[in-house]
Write a protein that holds these residues in place. Structure first.
Motif, PDB file in Angstrom:
ATOM      1  N   ARG A   1       1.969   0.917   2.982  1.00  0.00           N
ATOM      2  CA  ARG A   1       2.886   1.533   3.959  1.00  0.00           C
ATOM      3  C   ARG A   1       2.207   2.698   4.667  1.00  0.00           C
ATOM      4  O   ARG A   1       2.694   3.186   5.678  1.00  0.00           O
ATOM      5  N   TYR A   2       1.067   3.152   4.110  1.00  0.00           N
ATOM      6  CA  TYR A   2       0.332   4.282   4.662  1.00  0.00           C
ATOM      7  C   TYR A   2      -0.968   3.785   5.281  1.00  0.00           C
ATOM      8  O   TYR A   2      -1.567   2.818   4.812  1.00  0.00           O
ATOM      9  N   ASP A   3      -1.438   4.491   6.326  1.00  0.00           N
ATOM     10  CA  ASP A   3      -2.698   4.102   6.962  1.00  0.00           C
ATOM     11  C   ASP A   3      -3.875   4.460   6.062  1.00  0.00           C
ATOM     12  O   ASP A   3      -3.732   5.141   5.044  1.00  0.00           O
ATOM     13  N   GLU A   4      -5.066   4.002   6.430  1.00  0.00           N
ATOM     14  CA  GLU A   4      -6.254   4.198   5.594  1.00  0.00           C
ATOM     15  C   GLU A   4      -6.579   5.681   5.404  1.00  0.00           C
ATOM     16  O   GLU A   4      -6.978   6.098   4.325  1.00  0.00           O
ATOM     17  N   ARG A   5      -6.402   6.493   6.435  1.00  0.00           N
ATOM     18  CA  ARG A   5      -6.682   7.930   6.301  1.00  0.00           C
ATOM     19  C   ARG A   5      -5.770   8.557   5.248  1.00  0.00           C
ATOM     20  O   ARG A   5      -6.216   9.356   4.427  1.00  0.00           O
ATOM     21  N   ALA A   6      -4.494   8.191   5.245  1.00  0.00           N
ATOM     22  CA  ALA A   6      -3.545   8.716   4.259  1.00  0.00           C
ATOM     23  C   ALA A   6      -3.900   8.232   2.850  1.00  0.00           C
ATOM     24  O   ALA A   6      -3.869   9.012   1.892  1.00  0.00           O
ATOM     25  N   ARG A   7      -4.268   6.963   2.709  1.00  0.00           N
ATOM     26  CA  ARG A   7      -4.650   6.444   1.388  1.00  0.00           C
ATOM     27  C   ARG A   7      -5.933   7.124   0.893  1.00  0.00           C
ATOM     28  O   ARG A   7      -6.078   7.385  -0.304  1.00  0.00           O
ATOM     29  N   ALA A   8      -6.856   7.436   1.807  1.00  0.00           N
ATOM     30  CA  ALA A   8      -8.084   8.145   1.426  1.00  0.00           C
ATOM     31  C   ALA A   8      -7.749   9.555   0.930  1.00  0.00           C
ATOM     32  O   ALA A   8      -8.386  10.057  -0.002  1.00  0.00           O
ATOM     33  N   LEU A   9      -6.736  10.193   1.522  1.00  0.00           N
ATOM     34  CA  LEU A   9      -6.303  11.514   1.075  1.00  0.00           C
ATOM     35  C   LEU A   9      -5.761  11.447  -0.359  1.00  0.00           C
ATOM     36  O   LEU A   9      -6.057  12.314  -1.184  1.00  0.00           O
ATOM     37  N   VAL A  10      -5.007  10.406  -0.657  1.00  0.00           N
ATOM     38  CA  VAL A  10      -4.501  10.207  -2.017  1.00  0.00           C
ATOM     39  C   VAL A  10      -5.681  10.018  -2.977  1.00  0.00           C
ATOM     40  O   VAL A  10      -5.738  10.640  -4.038  1.00  0.00           O
ATOM     41  N   ARG A  11      -6.639   9.178  -2.581  1.00  0.00           N
ATOM     42  CA  ARG A  11      -7.798   8.911  -3.441  1.00  0.00           C
ATOM     43  C   ARG A  11      -8.620  10.171  -3.703  1.00  0.00           C
ATOM     44  O   ARG A  11      -9.030  10.424  -4.835  1.00  0.00           O
ATOM     45  N   ILE A  12      -8.862  10.978  -2.660  1.00  0.00           N
ATOM     46  CA  ILE A  12      -9.692  12.168  -2.852  1.00  0.00           C
ATOM     47  C   ILE A  12      -9.020  13.142  -3.829  1.00  0.00           C
ATOM     48  O   ILE A  12      -9.690  13.790  -4.632  1.00  0.00           O
ATOM     49  N   GLY A  13      -7.700  13.228  -3.781  1.00  0.00           N
ATOM     50  CA  GLY A  13      -6.983  14.080  -4.735  1.00  0.00           C
ATOM     51  C   GLY A  13      -7.166  13.617  -6.163  1.00  0.00           C
ATOM     52  O   GLY A  13      -7.425  14.415  -7.064  1.00  0.00           O
ATOM     53  N   ARG A  14      -7.053  12.321  -6.370  1.00  0.00           N
ATOM     54  CA  ARG A  14      -7.167  11.759  -7.716  1.00  0.00           C
ATOM     55  C   ARG A  14      -8.607  11.680  -8.204  1.00  0.00           C
ATOM     56  O   ARG A  14      -8.876  11.910  -9.374  1.00  0.00           O
ATOM     57  N   GLU A  15      -9.528  11.310  -7.329  1.00  0.00           N
ATOM     58  CA  GLU A  15     -10.878  10.930  -7.745  1.00  0.00           C
ATOM     59  C   GLU A  15     -11.936  12.013  -7.569  1.00  0.00           C
ATOM     60  O   GLU A  15     -13.052  11.849  -8.074  1.00  0.00           O
ATOM     61  N   ALA A  16     -11.627  13.091  -6.842  1.00  0.00           N
ATOM     62  CA  ALA A  16     -12.670  14.099  -6.603  1.00  0.00           C
ATOM     63  C   ALA A  16     -12.164  15.533  -6.682  1.00  0.00           C
ATOM     64  O   ALA A  16     -12.968  16.446  -6.776  1.00  0.00           O
ATOM     65  N   ILE A  17     -10.840  15.742  -6.626  1.00  0.00           N
ATOM     66  CA  ILE A  17     -10.288  17.079  -6.809  1.00  0.00           C
ATOM     67  C   ILE A  17      -9.818  17.233  -8.252  1.00  0.00           C
ATOM     68  O   ILE A  17     -10.194  18.185  -8.931  1.00  0.00           O
ATOM     69  N   ALA A  18      -9.039  16.263  -8.751  1.00  0.00           N
ATOM     70  CA  ALA A  18      -8.546  16.335 -10.126  1.00  0.00           C
ATOM     71  C   ALA A  18      -9.667  16.157 -11.142  1.00  0.00           C
ATOM     72  O   ALA A  18      -9.595  16.701 -12.243  1.00  0.00           O
ATOM     73  N   VAL A  19     -10.687  15.410 -10.797  1.00  0.00           N
ATOM     74  CA  VAL A  19     -11.885  15.244 -11.628  1.00  0.00           C
ATOM     75  C   VAL A  19     -13.081  15.629 -10.768  1.00  0.00           C
ATOM     76  O   VAL A  19     -13.038  15.497  -9.548  1.00  0.00           O
ATOM     77  N   ALA A  20     -14.131  16.110 -11.390  1.00  0.00           N
ATOM     78  CA  ALA A  20     -15.298  16.575 -10.628  1.00  0.00           C
ATOM     79  C   ALA A  20     -16.074  15.395 -10.057  1.00  0.00           C
ATOM     80  O   ALA A  20     -16.566  14.559 -10.807  1.00  0.00           O
ATOM     81  N   ASP A  21     -16.140  15.313  -8.725  1.00  0.00           N
ATOM     82  CA  ASP A  21     -17.011  14.347  -8.060  1.00  0.00           C
ATOM     83  C   ASP A  21     -17.454  14.971  -6.737  1.00  0.00           C
ATOM     84  O   ASP A  21     -16.887  14.696  -5.680  1.00  0.00           O
ATOM     85  N   ASP A  22     -18.472  15.835  -6.818  1.00  0.00           N
ATOM     86  CA  ASP A  22     -18.944  16.547  -5.634  1.00  0.00           C
ATOM     87  C   ASP A  22     -19.487  15.602  -4.573  1.00  0.00           C
ATOM     88  O   ASP A  22     -19.384  15.894  -3.380  1.00  0.00           O
ATOM     89  N   GLU A  23     -20.041  14.466  -4.968  1.00  0.00           N
ATOM     90  CA  GLU A  23     -20.561  13.513  -3.985  1.00  0.00           C
ATOM     91  C   GLU A  23     -19.431  12.985  -3.095  1.00  0.00           C
ATOM     92  O   GLU A  23     -19.569  12.933  -1.876  1.00  0.00           O
ATOM     93  N   LYS A  24     -18.308  12.619  -3.704  1.00  0.00           N
ATOM     94  CA  LYS A  24     -17.156  12.152  -2.917  1.00  0.00           C
ATOM     95  C   LYS A  24     -16.595  13.285  -2.057  1.00  0.00           C
ATOM     96  O   LYS A  24     -16.241  13.064  -0.895  1.00  0.00           O
ATOM     97  N   LEU A  25     -16.497  14.498  -2.633  1.00  0.00           N
ATOM     98  CA  LEU A  25     -15.992  15.633  -1.860  1.00  0.00           C
ATOM     99  C   LEU A  25     -16.901  15.922  -0.667  1.00  0.00           C
ATOM    100  O   LEU A  25     -16.419  16.128   0.451  1.00  0.00           O
ATOM    101  N   ASP A  26     -18.207  15.948  -0.908  1.00  0.00           N
ATOM    102  CA  ASP A  26     -19.161  16.229   0.173  1.00  0.00           C
ATOM    103  C   ASP A  26     -19.042  15.207   1.297  1.00  0.00           C
ATOM    104  O   ASP A  26     -19.176  15.553   2.476  1.00  0.00           O
ATOM    105  N   ALA A  27     -18.791  13.962   0.962  1.00  0.00           N
ATOM    106  CA  ALA A  27     -18.654  12.909   1.975  1.00  0.00           C
ATOM    107  C   ALA A  27     -17.332  13.030   2.737  1.00  0.00           C
ATOM    108  O   ALA A  27     -17.238  12.613   3.889  1.00  0.00           O
ATOM    109  N   TYR A  28     -16.312  13.610   2.099  1.00  0.00           N
ATOM    110  CA  TYR A  28     -14.977  13.696   2.690  1.00  0.00           C
ATOM    111  C   TYR A  28     -14.808  14.910   3.606  1.00  0.00           C
ATOM    112  O   TYR A  28     -14.151  14.837   4.640  1.00  0.00           O
ATOM    113  N   PHE A  29     -15.398  16.048   3.214  1.00  0.00           N
ATOM    114  CA  PHE A  29     -15.222  17.306   3.946  1.00  0.00           C
ATOM    115  C   PHE A  29     -16.330  17.494   4.984  1.00  0.00           C
ATOM    116  O   PHE A  29     -17.495  17.265   4.696  1.00  0.00           O
ATOM    117  N   ALA A  30     -15.952  17.979   6.160  1.00  0.00           N
ATOM    118  CA  ALA A  30     -16.925  18.311   7.203  1.00  0.00           C
ATOM    119  C   ALA A  30     -17.668  19.586   6.808  1.00  0.00           C
ATOM    120  O   ALA A  30     -17.128  20.437   6.088  1.00  0.00           O
TER     121      ALA A  30
END
Length: 161
Positions: free
Chosen positions: A11-40
Motif C-alpha cells: 500500500r506504500y510506495d518504494e521510498r516509504a517501504r525503504a524508510l521502514v527498512r532503514i529504521g529496522r535494519e540500520a537504525i535499530a541495529v548497527a549497519d553503517d553501510e546501509k545508513l551511508d547509502a541511505y543518507f546524503a
C-alpha cells in the motif's frame, strides 16, 4: 492487526517501504553501510535540540542502541508525496545502560521500558538519498521516562523590567 508498517506492505510506495527498512535494519541495529547509502553527504537533521549533521545523527543512533536493550525503530503512519514523506515513528527499548546523548548530559539507567513517539518530515534528493529531516517529540516526557527528576532543574535567571 500489527500497529507498525511492514517493509513489504505494497500500500506504500518504494521510498516509504525503504524508510521502514532503514529504521529496522540500520537504525535499530548497527549497519553503517546501509545508513551511508541511505543518507546524503549534506544531510541535515532539524530537531528539538537543534541541528545535527549525518555523522552526529549516526552517533545519536549509536547512543540509543547502547542505552536501550531491544532498541527498535518502527513506523506507524507514512504519507508520501513527491520528494517528501511525513511519518509517525516509534522508538523503544528497555533503559539498561547509561544514555550519553541526552540534552542534559549522561543519564543513568533505570531498567524501565522507554517509548519515544516522533513526528518526522523527510525530504529526499532527486537521486533518492535522504537530504533533510525535521523531527518533533516530547523531550520532557522522554526525560521523565528515563527517570529524570524535572523538579530539580536549575533556576532560570530573572528578567528585570
Amino acid at each position: 492487526m500489527n500497529e507498525f508498517i511492514s517493509p513489504d506492505d505494497t500500500r506504500y510506495d518504494e521510498r516509504a517501504r525503504a524508510l521502514v527498512r532503514i529504521g529496522r535494519e540500520a537504525i535499530a541495529v548497527a549497519d553503517d553501510e546501509k545508513l551511508d547509502a541511505y543518507f546524503a553527504d549534506d544531510f541535515v537533521f532539524h530537531g528539538p535540540d537543534g541541528d545535527l549533521t549525518y555523522p552526529e545523527l549516526r552517533s545519536f543512533f549509536e547512543a540509543m542502541r547502547a542505552a536501550f536493550e531491544g532498541f527498535a525503530c518502527e513506523r506507524r503512519t507514512i504519507v508520501s508525496q513527491g520528494q517528501y514523506i511525513g511519518c509517525h515513528t516509534s522508538m523503544s527499548g528497555r533503559f539498561t545502560a547509561p544514555f550519553t546523548a541526552s540534552p542534559i548530559g549522561t543519564i543513568p539507567p533505570n531498567g524501565q521500558p522507554m517509548r519515544l513517539e516522533l513526528i518526522n518530515i523527510f525530504r529526499y534528493h532527486e537521486d533518492g538519498k535522504l537530504a533533510e529531516e525535521w523531527v518533533q517529540y516530547d523531550n520532557l516526557g522522554f526525560l521523565r521516562q528515563l527517570g529524570v527528576d524535572l523538579t530539580q532543574a536549575p533556576a532560570r535567571p530573572s528578567v528585570s523590567a
